[in-house]
Design a protein around this motif. Structure first.
Motif, PDB file in Angstrom:
ATOM      1  N   ARG A   1       0.811  -1.216   0.000  1.00  0.00           N
ATOM      2  CA  ARG A   1       0.000   0.000   0.000  1.00  0.00           C
ATOM      3  C   ARG A   1       0.849   1.273   0.000  1.00  0.00           C
TER       4      ARG A   1
ATOM      5  N   ARG B   1      -0.115   4.082  -2.321  1.00  0.00           N
ATOM      6  CA  ARG B   1      -1.392   4.711  -1.948  1.00  0.00           C
ATOM      7  C   ARG B   1      -1.202   5.692  -0.793  1.00  0.00           C
TER       8      ARG B   1
ATOM      9  N   ASP C   1       1.287  -2.936 -12.610  1.00  0.00           N
ATOM     10  CA  ASP C   1       1.286  -2.055 -11.423  1.00  0.00           C
ATOM     11  C   ASP C   1      -0.133  -1.587 -11.098  1.00  0.00           C
ATOM     12  N   SER C   2      -0.841  -1.164 -12.147  1.00  0.00           N
ATOM     13  CA  SER C   2      -2.211  -0.676 -11.972  1.00  0.00           C
ATOM     14  C   SER C   2      -3.117  -1.786 -11.442  1.00  0.00           C
TER      15      SER C   2
ATOM     16  N   ASN D   1      -2.526  -2.345  -7.715  1.00  0.00           N
ATOM     17  CA  ASN D   1      -3.190  -1.321  -6.892  1.00  0.00           C
ATOM     18  C   ASN D   1      -4.694  -1.554  -6.800  1.00  0.00           C
TER      19      ASN D   1
ATOM     20  N   ASP E   1      -5.343  -4.426  -4.536  1.00  0.00           N
ATOM     21  CA  ASP E   1      -5.082  -4.024  -3.151  1.00  0.00           C
ATOM     22  C   ASP E   1      -6.271  -3.270  -2.558  1.00  0.00           C
ATOM     23  N   GLU E   2      -6.995  -2.512  -3.368  1.00  0.00           N
ATOM     24  CA  GLU E   2      -8.194  -1.818  -2.874  1.00  0.00           C
ATOM     25  C   GLU E   2      -9.236  -2.831  -2.391  1.00  0.00           C
TER      26      GLU E   2
END
Length: 536
Positions: free
Chosen positions: A90, A93, A512-513, A516, A519-520
């Protein structure tokens, strides 16, 4: 702890700290709390490297230490946990959130602290001021006071906190053997947790000249030279991850309210969360009660809604089946709370429904949603309520059952469990299903990281060549080279190589996107699971 969590933690440790730290970290994850001698014996790594690995893990808050369990004088034991290591996922973020709230200065402060684990105020301010100055126009520089002000704002809103003194950690350990020595400090356990020392910093950021030393080496040298000159020696600061997680949770709830109702409703909920963000415990099921009068006075300036309209919106939020807001009393025009646990449960439910729809189609999602709402249904009832033909409904139910998304409960009429005298009820248990999806998410992120590492390893030679050429170009531009020289250097990369590099960058950016985005989902499901455990 599951094998998928250990695998993902190992990949994160290897990518950020190298293979030796990965070996020590994953060993601690699998074996639990151990002393230095046991770690040394079981990992087959040299004493020097084990000590350095533990130092790195402790420095970054990824490893906890405490006196041995056998009593006074026994060797210190080291322990780690997957939830500490998974925070690495994270980091982008956290940095982006700091940039959104406090601009470039806030972004670089959080980035520095995440890179170093913990730092003093003075060294952080100098390092960030120098980095900002480096990117400014020639002749301009960043004043230390501006960076110091941004640092104070981050502390004021609890995004940064002091590291607890070693002595305090030892006292806490001796009184509570089960507690980890490096547990994050809280205002209750450590009164100066959010107190900024009165340090006078005068000066401006300095522009670094190109030299043989890398940026990391220069920063380390500068930190060693400056550490004892400002009166804040021994006062180290770290990122307060729990506060960032609280902010992410609040943003998810605000976004859900905006999607379900409208922007004005989300602004009212945002105001309520902002008013109680520092006073509400991270594990609380709901915020502290707020009166309608307080909410009205705290609405953003320029948000022109009258008091009667606010009352109507609050009634609408309370009556909504999603139960984002609840009513806690009648004084002060009505007392209202944001139902944090119920909101997270509803968000987790929507995530599960979405996952089923994406994987098995809209009809399976209809059955899944029906079982979530009706709790227990027989197969015939599922067919009738979902309005799906019997054969299709049967196939879909068995598919969901085979994937553990739906459970089958037997309710016998007689003690012999005879099939003809037994009710077979389908149901969905939201918490175990969320935990299963969470493990799938860990597996997905680990696969994405492995794919990214494979892609970069395959093109390692080309990437190194590109970096060398970029370094030569930067050096020539700094020394005022002719355009012809620059063009000549740029042409050292051929057209096919350039095309290959562009393709690699595109693939890596997509991976990478995706990391993320997954991970959300991980954050949402983890928050729901932790909230359910805390409120049970």
């Amino acid at each position: 702890m599951t094998s998928q969590e250990v695998r993902l933690c190992g990949l994160l440790l290897r990518e950020h700290f190298g293979e030796v730290v990965e070996k020590v970290g994953t060993h601690l994850l699998r074996s639990g709390s151990q002393n230095l001698r046991t770690i040394l014996h079981e990992t087959d790594v040299s004493l020097k490297l084990v000590k350095k690995s533990l130092c790195v893990l402790v420095q970054h808050g990824l490893c906890l230490y405490r006196p041995g369990r056998k009593g006074p004088g026994s060797p210190t034991e080291y322990d780690t946990s997957s939830h500490l290591i998974l925070r690495i996922l994270r980091y982008p973020r956290y940095i982006y959130t700091a940039k959104t709230l406090y601009g470039d200065t806030g972004e670089l402060i959080v980035e520095e602290l995440l890179q170093r684990g913990h730092m003093t105020l003075s060294s952080t301010v100098k390092s960030v001021a120098d980095r900002l100055t480096q990117n400014m126009e020639e002749g301009r520089s960043m004043d230390y006071s501006e960076v110091s002000s941004a640092f104070s704002k981050l502390v004021e809103t609890h995004f940064l906190q002091r590291c607890p003194p070693a002595a305090a950690a030892a006292v806490k350990d001796s009184s509570s053997p089960a507690a980890g020595g490096a547990a994050p400090p809280t205002p209750e356990s450590f009164p100066d947790c959010y107190k900024v020392p009165d340090v006078k910093l005068f000066g401006r950021g300095k522009r670094q000249l190109a030299s043989e030393d890398g940026e990391e080496q220069r920063s380390a040298k500068r930190a060693r030279m400056d550490s004892s000159a400002h009166g804040d020696e021994g006062i180290y600061w770290q990122v307060n991850f729990e506060r960032f997680h609280q902010h992410f949770r609040d943003q998810a709830i605000i976004s859900a309210v905006a999607n379900k109702l409208d922007q004005t409703s989300s602004e009212i909920v945002r105001t309520m969360l902002r008013m109680s963000e520092v006073t509400t415990s991270p594990t609380a099921a709901c915020t502290k009660p707020l009166s309608a009068n307080e909410i009205f006075r705290s609405l953003p300036v320029g948000y022109n809604i009258g008091r009667p309209i606010l009352d109507q919106y609050l009634t609408l939020l309370v009556d909504d089946p999603m139960e984002f807001v609840g009513k806690a009393g009648e004084s002060g025009g009505g007392m209202f709370v944001v139902n944090l646990h119920k909101s997270l449960a509803n968000l987790a439910r929507a995530t599960l429904e979405s996952a089923v729809q994406e994987r098995f189609g809209s009809r399976s999602a209809r059955i899944f949603r029906l079982l979530l709402r009706k709790r227990h249904l027989e197969q015939k009832q599922v067919e009738d309520f979902a309005m799906i033909p019997a054969k299709e409904a049967k196939d879909m139910l068995y598919t969901l059952l085979s994937q553990n998304l739906v459970q089958l409960q037997e309710v016998p009429k007689t003690p012999d469990y005879a099939p003809s005298r037994t009710f077979y009820l389908y149901t969905v248990n939201q918490l175990p299903t969320a935990r299963m999806l969470l493990q799938n998410c860990f597996k997905t992120v680990a696969n994405l990281i492995e794919r990214r590492l494979f892609e970069t390893k395959e093109s390692k030679r080309l990437l190194e060549k590109s970096q060398r050429i970029e370094a030569i170009l930067a050096s020539l531009q700094a020394s005022g080279a002719e355009p012809e020289q620059l063009t000549e250097v740029e042409e050292m990369i051929t057209a096919p190589e350039k095309q290959q590099l562009d393709s690699l960058k595109l693939h890596v950016n997509k991976l990478d996107s995706a990391e993320n985005q997954v991970d959300e989902t991980i954050f949402l499901l983890e928050s729901y699971v932790n909230s359910t455990i805390a409120s049970s």
